[in-house]
Design an enzyme around this catalytic site. Structure first.
Site, PDB file in Angstrom:
ATOM      1  N   HIS A 378       1.713  19.056 -26.578  1.00 34.70           N
ATOM      2  CA  HIS A 378       0.349  18.616 -26.890  1.00 34.70           C
ATOM      3  C   HIS A 378      -0.035  18.723 -28.351  1.00 34.70           C
ATOM      4  O   HIS A 378      -1.162  18.381 -28.708  1.00 34.70           O
ATOM      5  CB  HIS A 378      -0.664  19.435 -26.089  1.00 34.70           C
ATOM      6  CG  HIS A 378      -0.840  18.960 -24.684  1.00 34.70           C
ATOM      7  ND1 HIS A 378      -1.713  17.958 -24.336  1.00 34.70           N
ATOM      8  CD2 HIS A 378      -0.249  19.343 -23.531  1.00 34.70           C
ATOM      9  CE1 HIS A 378      -1.645  17.754 -23.026  1.00 34.70           C
ATOM     10  NE2 HIS A 378      -0.765  18.576 -22.523  1.00 34.70           N
ATOM     11  N   LYS A 569     -16.259  17.041 -30.496  1.00 36.05           N
ATOM     12  CA  LYS A 569     -14.918  17.550 -30.164  1.00 36.05           C
ATOM     13  C   LYS A 569     -14.883  18.982 -30.676  1.00 36.05           C
ATOM     14  O   LYS A 569     -15.834  19.434 -31.317  1.00 36.05           O
ATOM     15  CB  LYS A 569     -13.831  16.706 -30.823  1.00 36.05           C
ATOM     16  CG  LYS A 569     -14.043  16.442 -32.309  1.00 36.05           C
ATOM     17  CD  LYS A 569     -13.031  15.463 -32.875  1.00 36.05           C
ATOM     18  CE  LYS A 569     -13.244  14.034 -32.527  1.00 36.05           C
ATOM     19  NZ  LYS A 569     -12.508  13.416 -31.495  1.00 36.05           N
ATOM     20  N   ARG A 570     -13.788  19.704 -30.405  1.00 40.09           N
ATOM     21  CA  ARG A 570     -13.699  21.057 -30.945  1.00 40.09           C
ATOM     22  C   ARG A 570     -13.836  21.025 -32.470  1.00 40.09           C
ATOM     23  O   ARG A 570     -13.401  20.066 -33.114  1.00 40.09           O
ATOM     24  CB  ARG A 570     -12.368  21.713 -30.544  1.00 40.09           C
ATOM     25  CG  ARG A 570     -12.337  22.183 -29.104  1.00 40.09           C
ATOM     26  CD  ARG A 570     -13.384  23.253 -28.811  1.00 40.09           C
ATOM     27  NE  ARG A 570     -13.077  24.525 -29.444  1.00 40.09           N
ATOM     28  CZ  ARG A 570     -12.640  25.605 -28.791  1.00 40.09           C
ATOM     29  NH1 ARG A 570     -12.505  25.590 -27.487  1.00 40.09           N
ATOM     30  NH2 ARG A 570     -12.372  26.720 -29.449  1.00 40.09           N
ATOM     31  N   LYS A 575      -9.724  18.033 -37.524  1.00 41.48           N
ATOM     32  CA  LYS A 575     -10.570  16.973 -36.956  1.00 41.48           C
ATOM     33  C   LYS A 575     -11.589  16.456 -37.976  1.00 41.48           C
ATOM     34  O   LYS A 575     -12.302  15.489 -37.741  1.00 41.48           O
ATOM     35  CB  LYS A 575     -11.262  17.464 -35.684  1.00 41.48           C
ATOM     36  CG  LYS A 575     -10.255  17.744 -34.549  1.00 41.48           C
ATOM     37  CD  LYS A 575     -10.955  18.201 -33.279  1.00 41.48           C
ATOM     38  CE  LYS A 575     -10.004  18.615 -32.177  1.00 41.48           C
ATOM     39  NZ  LYS A 575      -9.410  17.471 -31.443  1.00 41.48           N
ATOM     40  N   THR A 677      -8.633  12.103 -26.288  1.00 45.33           N
ATOM     41  CA  THR A 677      -9.054  11.397 -25.063  1.00 45.33           C
ATOM     42  C   THR A 677     -10.538  11.058 -25.152  1.00 45.33           C
ATOM     43  O   THR A 677     -11.002  10.135 -24.491  1.00 45.33           O
ATOM     44  CB  THR A 677      -8.776  12.237 -23.803  1.00 45.33           C
ATOM     45  OG1 THR A 677      -9.224  13.570 -24.026  1.00 45.33           O
ATOM     46  CG2 THR A 677      -7.309  12.245 -23.442  1.00 45.33           C
ATOM     47  N   LYS A 681     -12.864   7.613 -23.963  1.00 42.19           N
ATOM     48  CA  LYS A 681     -14.130   7.632 -23.217  1.00 42.19           C
ATOM     49  C   LYS A 681     -15.185   6.797 -23.941  1.00 42.19           C
ATOM     50  O   LYS A 681     -15.944   6.040 -23.323  1.00 42.19           O
ATOM     51  CB  LYS A 681     -14.619   9.075 -23.040  1.00 42.19           C
ATOM     52  CG  LYS A 681     -13.714   9.901 -22.136  1.00 42.19           C
ATOM     53  CD  LYS A 681     -13.947  11.401 -22.273  1.00 42.19           C
ATOM     54  CE  LYS A 681     -12.780  12.137 -21.618  1.00 42.19           C
ATOM     55  NZ  LYS A 681     -12.746  13.566 -21.967  1.00 42.19           N
TER      56      LYS A 681
END
Length: 843
Positions: A378, A569-570, A575, A677, A681
């Protein structure tokens, strides 16, 4: 401002779930009243909203149980190959609405509850999220369970029943504060304890090699108590099982140390054993080498493998007598999927059982283990890879350490025979890493002990082959596969966006809900005026509804016609929430510089949790809230720019914000996000993506056409070239005046006047040791955002791109992903067989 329709009111106008039959409604009402009657204690005549929620949950559960029993009977009769999905995280969210949707009960429940003078949506809001995961990895596991049931696979999710899930996030003075998530406080109507299947798990002790074989002696025992949760497929009467283990001390725990003499102390010490399932480690993409975490990993694996072997041996409904004693056929009947390296101990544990307990010879046992296990990688971030100290293993799992050494020795002998004299290759490929502290590389163990290794998006799987596991790929290229992630369209469209689902159903029917590729049928409607209007109207309604929610929760007034620019998101440096912050500051400065100019109004929403020990991530949250304080209070800006930090982002909040988003931010440094993911969405729910060529963004651009996304920034090869050359943040800072201004403002305390030095660590990191090259992508990002504004000014052209994105999102269904796993890794075929419902007699 028109009051938005509630989902409940919308459902009354909607066809997608078919009209509720009157018989169903009467039956639901009767069942609800019966449950309510038994819920209320005799001396309490007034029901609380929570009593109503439990009565409804139990009513819905009644519809599950018969199907659940029948599904398990069906599996025992057919004796199919069973799939075991092992994960330390299952981020399930709420269960009530999902169960109603999958059983086709939502309209009947809605109508029955309405007739009883209650509001279904209000009852749904009472349910606690089951937050047994951190982010993508745990939520993926939840989507996969939904798809495996919908595809009729005999599948089981196995994990830990954490007493406390991912913490609740409170924002206090702009800083994240963690609160324990006591999600079981009021009980959990969806789980069933199964004490009859309780199993012992051993820790510590010593190993003795005897003429009769190897014995692991003087261990400490902890009991694993299973709790089962039904997992319904979509309208196919299949109900699979998620089994979560809870740690219990045996009754003689510590009491056998009779010399303690302190019975009270000994009983209190039971907590030590039961702590194993107490709390989820709140780290995403970061490895924390704590002994308790290693105990959790072995606990779930040891209990699960005993359960798998018991089921393999008996395989007759209601019977526990072994019917199979030979393990030759084990890989034909059992597939174990390791969700990342967290359940990696399955490999040495299966070997231990086969060799020490079942007396299978080593080579045969190794062949069985490899054929049974498969591993999903992952992440490629080095800080996320699990590397356990050998000393910890030696103490906690002495027999497993011996087995890992033996596995490694045979593996290295094999490599040495193929590459004679290449000592460096042996060092790189060893499971044991030498150094100040000898460590076990769990990813290497997974690759060696599995027959299939997959990444979770095409670009990620290539990186896995070309860099992370390059040597292993050269050794066994046939092992490596790609399985691009997906999301379940039931929760992430039908449940969270009923208006859009219905608009689609009116045009192409309902089949897309189990075959998302059917959305391609919307492509001819890209220029259809009426359809463009309908899609835009649904989005506007979702925005009105979410604005009302924000106003209620955050006391902020939102301009619902502004662009909803969402980054959830986290919180993690890779990110790049900081890149978003720099853009917001740049927009703010532009408005201040030229207040008379026409700007496209934006509401920027950033949300996500930071790992409690991750200093930089917590500072990033403080920066977002501080920028918001300045921007939101500036009268010159007005409602042209608002910045909101969405507190306590979780599954149930995602279900509200995603359908309302116009712009989805997926801006990780190329080569760092394995898949993502959330990006899928947003695409399915009609937001346009601004993103880098990273993770699944690459395939989204391929499906919809890159011109229908806003792609910017360095590609993987550019990042590598920049690494070669040496990344120098200062050259961007010196060359780009708007960047310099923004950085200087953050640095000088413009956004933190009471604490001018508050963000010095952020600026220092960005200027001197930014692994994720925020400045290198700043210019391209700001230019790309200008194109976003440009298109947003033309609502019709914007909506055409939205429709194209929705129409091209079919690939990103978890049904497609699971079908690929089933055929290419597990060797099973999905089935569309309808198990007859409980009220119809079986053949």
């Amino acid at each position: 401002m028109a009051k938005p329709l509630t989902d409940s009111e919308k459902r009354k106008q909607i066809s997608v779930r078919g009209l509720a039959g009157l018989g169903d409604v009467a039956e639901v009402r009767k069942s609800f009243n019966r449950h309510l009657h038994f819920t209320l204690v005799k001396d309490r005549n007034v029901a609380t909203p929570r009593d109503y929620f439990f009565a409804l949950a139990h009513t819905v559960r009644d519809h599950l149980v018969g199907r659940w029993i029948r599904t398990q009977q069906h599996y025992y009769e057919r004796d199919p190959k069973r799939i075991y999905y092992l994960s330390l995280e299952f981020y399930m969210g709420r269960t009530l609405q999902n169960t109603m949707v999958n059983l086709g009960l939502q309209n009947a429940c809605d109508e029955a509850i309405y007739q009883l003078g209650l509001d279904l949506e209000e009852l749904e809001e009472i349910e606690e999220d089951a937050g047994l995961g951190n982010g993508g990895l745990g939520r993926l596991a939840a989507c996969f369970l939904d798809s495996m049931a919908t595809l009729g696979l005999a599948a089981y999710g196995y994990g830990i029943r954490y007493e406390f899930g991912i913490f609740n996030q409170k924002i206090v003075n702009g800083w994240q504060v963690e609160e324990a998530d006591d999600w079981l406080r009021y009980g959990n109507p969806w789980e069933k304890a199964r004490p009859e299947y309780m199993l012992p798990v051993h820790f510590y002790g010593r190993v003795e090699h005897t003429p009769d074989g190897v014995k692991w002696l003087d261990t400490q025992v902890v009991l694993a108590m299973p709790y089962d949760t039904p997992v319904p497929g979509y309208k196919n009467n299949t109900v699979n099982t998620m089994r979560l283990w809870s740690a219990k001390a045996p009754n003689d725990f510590k009491l056998q140390d009779f010399n303690v003499g302190d019975y009270i102390e000994a009983v209190l010490d039971r907590n030590l054993a039961e702590n194993i399932s107490r709390v989820l480690y709140p780290n995403d993409n970061f490895f924390e080498g704590k002994e308790l975490r290693l105990k959790q990993e072995y606990f779930v694996v040891a209990a699960t493998l005993q359960d798998i072997i018991r089921r393999f041996k008996s395989s007759k409904f209601g019977c526990r007598d072994p019917v199979r004693t030979c393990f030759e056929t084990f890989p034909d009947k059992v597939a174990i999927q390791l969700n990342d390296t967290h359940p990696a101990l399955s490999i040495p544990e299966l070997m231990r059982i086969l060799v020490d307990v079942e007396k299978v010879d080593w080579d045969k046992a190794w062949e069985i283990t490899k054929k049974t296990c498969a591993y999903t990688n992952h992440t490629v971030l080095p800080e996320a890879l699990e590397r356990w100290p050998v000393s910890m293993f030696e103490k906690l799992l002495p027999r497993h350490l011996e087995i890992i050494y033996a596995i490694n020795q045979r593996h290295l002998d094999h490599v040495a025979a193929l590459f004679p004299g290449d000592v460096d290759r042996l060092r790189r490929m060893s499971v044991i890493e030498e150094g100040d502290c000898k460590r076990i590389n769990m990813a290497h163990l997974c690759v060696i002990g599995s027959h299939a290794v997959n990444g979770v998006a095409r670009i990620h799987s290539e990186i896995v082959k070309q860099s992370v596991f390059k040597d292993f790929y050269e050794l066994e290229p046939e092992k490596f596969q790609n399985k691009t992630n997906g999301i379940t369209p039931r929760r992430w469209l039908l449940l969270c966006n009923p208006g859009l689902a219905d608009t689609i159903v009116e045009k192409i029917g309902e089949e897309f809900l189990t075959d998302l590729s059917q959305l391609k049928k919307l492509l001819p409607l890209v220029n259809d005026e009426a359809f463009i209007r309908d899609v835009a109207k649904v989005k506007q309604e979702n925005k009105l509804k979410f604005s009302a929610f924000l106003e209620k929760e955050y006391k902020v007034k939102i301009n619902p016609s502004s662009m909803f620019d969402v980054h959830v998101k986290r919180i993690h440096e890779y990110k790049r929430q900081l890149l978003n912050c720099l853009h917001v500051v740049t927009l703010y400065n532009r408005i201040k510089r030229d207040p008379a100019k026409a700007f496209v109004p934006r509401t920027v929403m950033i949300g996500g949790k930071a790992a409690p020990g991750y200093h930089m991530a917590k500072l990033i949250i403080k920066l977002v809230t501080s920028i918001g304080d300045v921007v939101n209070r500036d009268p010159v800006v007005g409602d042209r720019l608002k910045v909101i930090f969405l507190e306590n982002y979780r599954v149930s909040l995602a279900e509200k914000v995603i359908p309302a988003a116009d712009l989805s931010q997926q801006i990780s440094t190329a080569g760092t996000e394995a898949s993502g993911t959330g990006n899928m969405k947003f695409m399915l729910n009609g937001a346009l993506t601004i993103g880098t060529m990273d993770g699944a963004n690459v395939e989204m651009a391929e499906e919809a056409g890159a011109e229908n996304l806003f792609i910017f920034g360095l590609r993987v090869e550019d990042v590598e070239a920049l690494d070669q050359k040496g990344y120098n943040a200062r050259e961007y800072y010196d060359r780009l005046p708007e960047l310099k201004q923004a950085v200087d403002q953050i640095s000088s305390g413009f956004f933190s006047p009471k604490e001018p030095d508050c963000f010095k660590d952020v600026v220092n990191m960005l200027m001197h040791h930014d692994r994720f090259k925020v400045f290198a992508d700043y210019e391209a990002y700001v230019q790309c955002q200008a194109q976003v504004d440009q298109l947003y000014r033309n609502p019709k052209e914007w909506t055409k791109k939205v429709i194209r994105n929705i129409a091209c999102s079919g690939k990103f269904s978890s049904d497609r992903t699971i079908t690929e796993y089933a055929r290419e890794i597990w060797g099973v075929e999905p089935s569309d067989l309808q198990i007859p419902p409980p009220n119809i007699p079986r053949d």
